[in-house]
Design a protein around this motif. Structure first.
Motif, PDB file in Angstrom:
ATOM      1  N   ARG A  60      33.198  32.744  56.833  1.00 62.68           N
ATOM      2  CA  ARG A  60      33.327  31.570  56.433  1.00 62.68           C
ATOM      3  C   ARG A  60      34.072  30.259  56.461  1.00 62.68           C
TER       4      ARG A  60
ATOM      5  N   VAL B   1      26.884  34.984  56.182  1.00 69.13           N
ATOM      6  CA  VAL B   1      26.824  35.440  55.019  1.00 69.13           C
ATOM      7  C   VAL B   1      28.571  35.261  54.334  1.00 69.13           C
TER       8      VAL B   1
ATOM      9  N   GLU C  15      30.535  35.846  51.816  1.00 71.64           N
ATOM     10  CA  GLU C  15      31.499  36.150  50.783  1.00 71.64           C
ATOM     11  C   GLU C  15      31.682  37.781  51.180  1.00 71.64           C
ATOM     12  N   ARG C  16      33.081  37.626  50.806  1.00 69.71           N
ATOM     13  CA  ARG C  16      33.454  38.883  51.903  1.00 69.71           C
ATOM     14  C   ARG C  16      33.841  40.162  50.178  1.00 69.71           C
ATOM     15  N   GLY C  17      34.169  41.567  50.787  1.00 67.12           N
ATOM     16  CA  GLY C  17      34.412  42.243  49.954  1.00 67.12           C
ATOM     17  C   GLY C  17      32.954  42.607  49.504  1.00 67.12           C
ATOM     18  N   GLU C  18      32.754  43.517  48.026  1.00 63.54           N
ATOM     19  CA  GLU C  18      31.716  44.387  47.474  1.00 63.54           C
ATOM     20  C   GLU C  18      30.880  43.142  47.424  1.00 63.54           C
ATOM     21  N   GLU C  19      30.908  42.013  47.303  1.00 61.42           N
ATOM     22  CA  GLU C  19      30.472  40.500  47.042  1.00 61.42           C
ATOM     23  C   GLU C  19      29.851  40.464  48.155  1.00 61.42           C
ATOM     24  N   GLY C  20      29.972  40.364  49.757  1.00 60.26           N
ATOM     25  CA  GLY C  20      29.333  40.261  51.209  1.00 60.26           C
ATOM     26  C   GLY C  20      28.445  41.571  50.810  1.00 60.26           C
TER      27      GLY C  20
ATOM     28  N   THR D 166      27.031  43.266  49.554  1.00 58.17           N
ATOM     29  CA  THR D 166      26.140  43.318  47.903  1.00 58.17           C
ATOM     30  C   THR D 166      25.107  41.774  48.949  1.00 58.17           C
ATOM     31  N   THR D 167      25.320  41.021  49.136  1.00 58.63           N
ATOM     32  CA  THR D 167      24.456  40.371  50.082  1.00 58.63           C
ATOM     33  C   THR D 167      23.739  40.495  51.057  1.00 58.63           C
TER      34      THR D 167
ATOM     35  N   ASP E 155      21.378  42.914  50.241  1.00 56.69           N
ATOM     36  CA  ASP E 155      19.883  42.877  49.809  1.00 56.69           C
ATOM     37  C   ASP E 155      19.370  42.160  50.768  1.00 56.69           C
TER      38      ASP E 155
ATOM     39  N   GLN F 213      33.841  46.625  55.038  1.00 52.12           N
ATOM     40  CA  GLN F 213      32.599  45.767  55.073  1.00 52.12           C
ATOM     41  C   GLN F 213      31.686  46.753  55.878  1.00 52.12           C
TER      42      GLN F 213
END
Length: 339
Positions: A195, A212, A214-219, A221-222, A225, A246
């Motif tokens: 980041r 990417v 984003e970290r954690g669950e958001e990262g 998921t990204t 996807d 992660q």
């Protein structure tokens, strides 16, 4: 000689110490020309207990051989050399298998941020450099001591090959050079998780196709996807537990997690729900960079790669305490020490 010592978390000083001397016939004394501060040096910078005698610091260096023991045959006084961050005989069964950090005589440098350093097992540790001390290639050649070889080790242990989709966790010097290494080994898509824009921009230059932040669950998921379910090869170059979590979250079933970030934790999930049930391979470890120096050096010499771009600041030896702080504050990616 002048040398860097750490007395406690956040307390780095440059002081005068006795010059090192040859203690065994296999030793060499090297006058350091270039050294640097490593991300792993920041671990004790955060948590070293106070001590009366400072702990010498530094494990990455190149320099000129100033003295050699009677059994040293591979290098001579006056040679410009680079050392792997571990010293090893390079002849035992583990060294012959390319696992020099498991050498039966292994040790690890911790005094390289100094004007002089004693090198045990010089013939198995030092590699002569075919350039002069005025070469513009010195920063890149210095990366052979650790960060380039470590990033390459991450990619090799993940068995990165042509056409692979690879995710790299961490935008420090090792993570960025893992990106470079994955590109060299033929990866088609390289997702860099980081980041800090100045760093991820360099990652794009080195071959990353996606970033990417984003970290954690958001990262997680990204990345899932982006990859329709996860990356087959994941290179973890941080060493903290959230980075491991992660990695577990983004790796594809049947894939590999290759860790080269020095783990700052002792426990992590490896059971059915995390690794076992999805047939995930977990590997990596301290990089045997001596095994890669001869392989990686030609690309530096012919200009194919420029791993020295990870150095974004240069300081004198007396400025090293400020260099630690700059790296800890994320104001510098990796600091070169010019002596």
């Amino acid at each position: 000689m002048r040398a860097t010592l750490m007395y406690a978390a956040g307390d780095v000083r440059v002081e005068t110490l006795p010059d090192p001397t040859i203690q065994k016939p296999t030793d060499a004394i090297v006058r350091v020309v270039r050294a640097c501060v490593c991300g792993s040096d920041l671990h004790p910078f955060h948590d070293l207990p106070a001590q009366e005698q400072g702990m010498q610091m530094g494990h990455e260096f190149l320099g000129i051989v100033e003295g050699a023991g009677s059994d040293v045959a591979g290098v001579k006084v006056g040679d410009l050399v680079v050392a792997s961050f571990s010293y090893q005989d390079n002849t035992c069964e583990f060294c012959r298998a390319g696992v020099q950090t498991a050498c039966v005589h292994v040790g690890f440098f911790s005094a390289a941020q100094a004007e002089l350093i004693r090198v045990p097992l010089a013939d198995g540790t030092l590699v002569k450099l075919p350039v002069g001390t005025d070469s513009e290639l010195l920063p890149s050649l210095l990366t052979l001591a650790d960060v380039y070889g470590t990033g390459y080790h991450a990619a090799k242990r993940a068995n990165v090959t042509a056409g692979d989709t690879v995710a790299v966790i961490g935008d420090g010097a090792v993570g960025l050079l893992a990106v470079l290494s994955a590109k060299q080994l033929g990866a088609e898509r390289i997702i860099l998780m980081g980041r800090h824009k100045a760093r991820t921009d360099l990652g794009l230059e080195f071959g990353a196709t996606d970033v990417v932040a984003e970290r954690g669950e958001e990262g997680i998921t990204t990345v899932r996807d982006l990859t329709d379910g996860g990356a087959l090869k994941v290179l973890e170059a941080v060493g903290h537990r959230p980075a491991y979590d992660q990695a577990v979250g983004i790796v594809r079933a049947g894939g590999v997690i290759s860790r080269v970030g020095v783990p700052q934790y002792d426990e992590a999930p490896v059971g059915f729900a995390s690794l076992f049930g999805r047939n995930i391979t977990l590997n990596g470890g301290p990089a045997p960079v001596r095994a890669y120096i001869d392989e990686l050096m030609p690309g530096i010499l012919n200009g194919t790669v420029n791993p020295g771009k990870v150095f974004d600041r240069s300081v004198s030896l007396d400025e090293v305490p400020a260099a630690y702080q700059a790296m800890d504050d994320r104001e510098a990616l990796k600091v070169l020490i010019a002596l």
